[in-house]
Motif scaffolding. Sequence first.
Motif, PDB file in Angstrom:
ATOM      1  N   SER A 279       1.166  -1.896  -0.465  1.00  0.00           N
ATOM      2  CA  SER A 279       0.430   0.169  -0.069  1.00  0.00           C
ATOM      3  C   SER A 279       1.031   1.278   0.114  1.00  0.00           C
ATOM      4  O   SER A 279       1.866   1.541   0.073  1.00  0.00           O
ATOM      5  CB  SER A 279      -0.491   0.199   1.454  1.00  0.00           C
ATOM      6  N   ASP A 280      -0.190   2.159   0.079  1.00  0.00           N
ATOM      7  CA  ASP A 280       0.938   4.169  -0.108  1.00  0.00           C
ATOM      8  C   ASP A 280       1.255   3.881   1.581  1.00  0.00           C
ATOM      9  O   ASP A 280       0.126   3.104   1.850  1.00  0.00           O
ATOM     10  CB  ASP A 280      -0.073   4.980  -0.970  1.00  0.00           C
ATOM     11  N   PRO A 281       1.499   5.106   2.193  1.00  0.00           N
ATOM     12  CA  PRO A 281       1.186   5.762   3.515  1.00  0.00           C
ATOM     13  C   PRO A 281      -0.213   5.162   3.258  1.00  0.00           C
ATOM     14  O   PRO A 281      -0.676   6.255   2.844  1.00  0.00           O
ATOM     15  CB  PRO A 281       2.910   6.404   3.180  1.00  0.00           C
ATOM     16  N   ILE A 282      -0.398   4.910   4.404  1.00  0.00           N
ATOM     17  CA  ILE A 282      -1.540   5.841   5.259  1.00  0.00           C
ATOM     18  C   ILE A 282      -2.164   5.785   6.932  1.00  0.00           C
ATOM     19  O   ILE A 282      -0.673   5.448   7.624  1.00  0.00           O
ATOM     20  CB  ILE A 282      -2.492   3.931   5.335  1.00  0.00           C
ATOM     21  N   LYS A 283      -2.505   7.331   6.511  1.00  0.00           N
ATOM     22  CA  LYS A 283      -2.352   7.875   7.923  1.00  0.00           C
ATOM     23  C   LYS A 283      -3.396   7.810   9.016  1.00  0.00           C
ATOM     24  O   LYS A 283      -4.323   7.712   8.370  1.00  0.00           O
ATOM     25  CB  LYS A 283      -2.243   9.426   7.010  1.00  0.00           C
ATOM     26  N   THR A 284      -2.943   7.924  10.751  1.00  0.00           N
ATOM     27  CA  THR A 284      -3.937   7.465  11.254  1.00  0.00           C
ATOM     28  C   THR A 284      -3.372   8.789  12.568  1.00  0.00           C
ATOM     29  O   THR A 284      -3.103   9.407  11.302  1.00  0.00           O
ATOM     30  CB  THR A 284      -4.284   5.729  11.988  1.00  0.00           C
ATOM     31  N   LEU A 285      -4.306   8.087  13.473  1.00  0.00           N
ATOM     32  CA  LEU A 285      -4.008   9.590  13.890  1.00  0.00           C
ATOM     33  C   LEU A 285      -3.125  10.120  14.737  1.00  0.00           C
ATOM     34  O   LEU A 285      -2.743  11.389  15.008  1.00  0.00           O
ATOM     35  CB  LEU A 285      -5.579   9.012  15.218  1.00  0.00           C
ATOM     36  N   ASN A 286      -2.101   9.166  15.353  1.00  0.00           N
ATOM     37  CA  ASN A 286      -0.805   8.947  15.637  1.00  0.00           C
ATOM     38  C   ASN A 286       0.482   8.383  15.033  1.00  0.00           C
ATOM     39  O   ASN A 286       1.575   8.282  15.655  1.00  0.00           O
ATOM     40  CB  ASN A 286      -0.621   9.244  17.131  1.00  0.00           C
ATOM     41  N   GLY A 287       0.436   7.829  13.489  1.00  0.00           N
ATOM     42  CA  GLY A 287       1.474   7.001  12.839  1.00  0.00           C
ATOM     43  C   GLY A 287       0.619   6.535  11.866  1.00  0.00           C
ATOM     44  O   GLY A 287      -0.412   6.974  11.214  1.00  0.00           O
ATOM     45  N   VAL A 288       1.545   6.414  10.730  1.00  0.00           N
ATOM     46  CA  VAL A 288       1.768   5.939   9.163  1.00  0.00           C
ATOM     47  C   VAL A 288       1.775   4.551   8.953  1.00  0.00           C
ATOM     48  O   VAL A 288       3.115   4.243   9.466  1.00  0.00           O
ATOM     49  CB  VAL A 288       2.860   6.889   9.006  1.00  0.00           C
ATOM     50  N   TYR A 289       0.759   4.157   8.733  1.00  0.00           N
ATOM     51  CA  TYR A 289       0.581   2.359   8.390  1.00  0.00           C
ATOM     52  C   TYR A 289       1.354   2.349   7.206  1.00  0.00           C
ATOM     53  O   TYR A 289       0.468   3.221   5.631  1.00  0.00           O
ATOM     54  CB  TYR A 289      -0.220   1.769   8.151  1.00  0.00           C
TER      55      TYR A 289
END
Length: 446
Positions: A279-289
């Motif tokens: 996947s491309d980077p996935i932003k969450t509240l306090n991290g990037v997956y």
Amino acid sequence: MLRYLRARILAGISAACVAVLLGLSPAHAEDALQSLINSSAPTEAAPKPVDSSQGIAAVVNDKIISRYDLEQRLKLIMATSGIPNTPENISRIEPQVLRALIDEALEMQEAKRLDVKVDKKDVDAEFDSIAKRANMSPAQIDEYLKVNGVSKSSLIDQITADIAWNKLVGQQFGSLISVGEGEVDDVMQRLKEESDQPRFLVSEILLTFDNPAQEQEMVSGAQRLVDQMRQGAPFAAVARQFSQSPSAANGGDIGWVHASQLPSEVAPVVQKMDIGTISDPIKTLNGVYVLQLRNKQTGLGPDPMRDQWVLSHILLPLSANAPAAAVERRATETTKFVKEFKSCDGLQEQIKGYLGGVAGAQQTVTFGELDAKLRSALSKAKPGEILPPIRSAQGIEMVAVCGHKADDTAMPTRDTIEDNLFSQQLSMMARRHLRDLRRDAVIEVR
């Protein structure tokens, strides 16, 4: 229970220094060995130094991280992550590597403050474990590091920081976590209700940030890692070095999950991914997956990644600068060895007929914990066969397949669910504590 958060297992280290030759039959082995005869022993180009001076890369409270420290860690990562060693790549990953060194400095300072000790025997045991998982001896790991211009102390420092932080987190927060029977019941009930829904075999990389100012830095860093993995760097090796999730110890592997078990921002992405993609980077509240989808299926069933394999490592020694005649002689012996191999029961007796030959004890390993190249070769094999020979700096190496037991668990056990819940909570506390340490520290990057 699983109590370790960030133990980086360099299971991919042997794959970084040898090329797997395809084919399983004796005929295929002969073709592979002819390639060995026609080629020289593998060599590794020394990584380009970051800076030959003894300058300062960063200061963390009263701890100096020198440019030499940074250079050595970059060399270590280049040698074990599968990222191509180019000046551009070194420049791109340098911010993430420096951040890891800063975190390790904070962890070691906190361990010192709380009087958390790391015994040399613990470090030695982990070093031996790394060698065993890589099907290498500690001496071979030493030689591999030397060939790649990596000081052994760089790896030892990383191991020491991991052990110290694991001990610290366990001592400080382990007793504060209580996973109730009701929590386990809820998870099991949800899994039963979703038993006819698609599930996904996923690996993850998580890069966390402490504040909005760091968000774009982490997104950019994640994208650089994605670019490298899409160009061929092994996902598992990159995850072990960079991910801040507990799954980093398993190369990012989180096993089979339903969409409901993933963060709300992540689930929709996984559901649209094709098998084998990143996947491309996935932003969450306090991290990037960053995710890799390895497989998907509908309903519960056995997990091949949990299959148990019994293997034995075989080495016919051959020096890296051996003359062509010696290489050809060993190649002929290897062809003979493969043809004569019947079973692992007679392996120790068979190896006696080969000067300097060594056959390791049989080891039971979990399929999902193996390097991707070894998994690929093993998936085509069955007990009683030898995987394709490889030419390494130590000689000609082979792996004998001694046994196989397929996974027979359709539902995770209560203990497994409890372990996962415990690990998630402990990981969250560890990340918060490290964030607080960063916030309160005086950090100067130069």
